[in-house]
Design a protein around this motif. Structure first.
Motif, PDB file in Angstrom:
ATOM      1  N   GLU A 170      -3.560  10.251  -0.430  1.00 28.83           N
ATOM      2  CA  GLU A 170      -2.275   9.007  -0.322  1.00 28.83           C
ATOM      3  C   GLU A 170      -2.432   8.547   1.060  1.00 28.83           C
ATOM      4  O   GLU A 170      -2.421   9.291   1.931  1.00 28.83           O
ATOM      5  N   LEU A 171      -2.555   7.212   0.931  1.00 29.47           N
ATOM      6  CA  LEU A 171      -2.631   6.546   2.387  1.00 29.47           C
ATOM      7  C   LEU A 171      -1.486   5.504   2.355  1.00 29.47           C
ATOM      8  O   LEU A 171      -1.428   4.775   1.352  1.00 29.47           O
ATOM      9  N   GLN A 172      -0.779   5.288   3.354  1.00 27.26           N
ATOM     10  CA  GLN A 172       0.255   4.409   3.795  1.00 27.26           C
ATOM     11  C   GLN A 172      -0.011   3.687   4.867  1.00 27.26           C
ATOM     12  O   GLN A 172      -0.129   3.971   6.107  1.00 27.26           O
ATOM     13  N   LEU A 173      -0.027   2.195   4.699  1.00 27.80           N
ATOM     14  CA  LEU A 173      -0.273   1.322   5.752  1.00 27.80           C
ATOM     15  C   LEU A 173       1.000   1.154   6.511  1.00 27.80           C
ATOM     16  O   LEU A 173       1.742   0.812   6.001  1.00 27.80           O
ATOM     17  N   GLU A 174       0.808   1.003   7.939  1.00 27.12           N
ATOM     18  CA  GLU A 174       1.697   0.721   8.873  1.00 27.12           C
ATOM     19  C   GLU A 174       1.453  -0.868   9.404  1.00 27.12           C
ATOM     20  O   GLU A 174       2.209  -1.626   9.466  1.00 27.12           O
TER      21      GLU A 174
END
Length: 314
Positions: A237-241
């Motif tokens: 899972e990748l979360q963009l800042e």
């Protein structure tokens, strides 16, 4: 870090030329700088000839080569009328009200019209479905607040009026929009979670690609967490800042774990998939009118599920 200065005042764009840009033709350089606006090189050459683009306050020819400390100014011309067709294309609508619409974009769909893709885009479909999209992003991108790549699937929001567009754009700028992706990457990621903080800019060897670099780059931050470990691959899972072009694809390549199926940044030997295994599964924001915090989820597409099932059996 080499910082290229940019500002916009009264429809005038300005850049201070840095060392990495020296020697480039102004028409090619400006075309690259305006990539997000899908402006053709022919159009840029016409602007330069008309004096809309100047260097240090003077007109130049399209083949002018940039020099150290040059300042390029571009006065954007009034947009020409463009006939965008409203097309009856099926949409997977996750949420809709009078201000915003959230869709689950399929693989292979371009978000907005551009040279070579004037029909069959998400914008063409939205214009047929609701017709009341904000005009802030111009004639070719009505309602579009952010984008995801053609072969990336998942959630994308569009604004139906200028109030909503301003609010959503500001939330993106402030990094308060929740954007979580699920991706299948090559190799066994050694850490269960972490953060990639590496600036992204254009690849000096191929201006159509992006890379981690210190030259003319922008801050880029991606958070990751391992969901499942498979034979030769890892589901994360990748979360963009931040939201740089191709950010996830570039960052995963940078740490040695490129996306499975990625035809540009990936490996030649990979899974059978028509594009990168990347899905925008979670999108959250504050509603521009009610102030309510909303969050939406979309399950990954069937082709990604089939790849995972196959890997689990191997």
């Amino acid at each position: 870090m080499n910082s290229k200065r940019y500002k916009e005042q009264d429809e005038v764009m300005e850049w201070d030329i840095q060392e990495g840009d020296v020697g480039e033709r102004i028409d090619k350089w400006l075309t690259d700088m305006l990539d997000e606006q899908s402006v053709s090189r022919t159009a840029v050459q016409d602007w330069v000839k008309r004096g809309l683009a100047q260097v240090n306050g003077s007109s130049v020819k399209p083949n002018y080569k940039l020099a150290t400390s040059d300042r390029v100014e571009l006065k954007l011309p009034e947009p020409e009328a463009a006939e965008i067709q409203a097309e009856a294309i099926a949409l997977d609508i996750v949420y809709e009200d009078s201000d915003v619409i959230i869709v689950n974009k399929p693989r292979g769909m371009v978000v907005h019209p551009a040279p070579g893709h004037m029909t069959g885009t998400l914008v063409n479909a939205l214009m047929h479905h609701c017709r009341d999209l904000s005009g802030i992003n111009g004639l070719l991108r009505p309602g579009i607040v952010h984008r995801i790549d053609k072969d990336t699937t998942g959630l994308l929001m569009a604004a139906k009026n200028d109030l909503a567009h301003h609010s959503l754009a500001e939330q993106l700028k402030e990094h308060s929009v929740t954007r979580k992706y699920v991706a299948l990457i090559h190799g066994d990621l050694p850490h269960d979670n972490g953060t990639i903080n590496a600036p992204i800019g254009r690849d000096p060897h191929d201006r159509k690609m992006f890379t981690v670099t210190d030259r003319g780059a922008k801050e880029a931050v991606t958070h990751f967490a391992v969901l499942e470990r498979l034979a030769g691959y890892t589901l994360v899972e990748l979360q963009l800042e931040t939201g740089r072009t191709h950010q996830i694809r570039v960052h995963m390549k940078y740490i040695g774990h490129p996306l499975a199926g990625d035809p540009v940044y990936g490996r030649s030997k990979t899974v059978v998939l028509d594009g990168q295994a990347l899905h925008a599964g979670v999108l959250g924001f504050t509603h521009p009118r009610s102030g309510e915090r909303l969050e939406f989820r979309a399950d990954m597409p069937q082709d990604m599920k089939h790849v995972l099932e196959s890997l689990r059996k191997s």
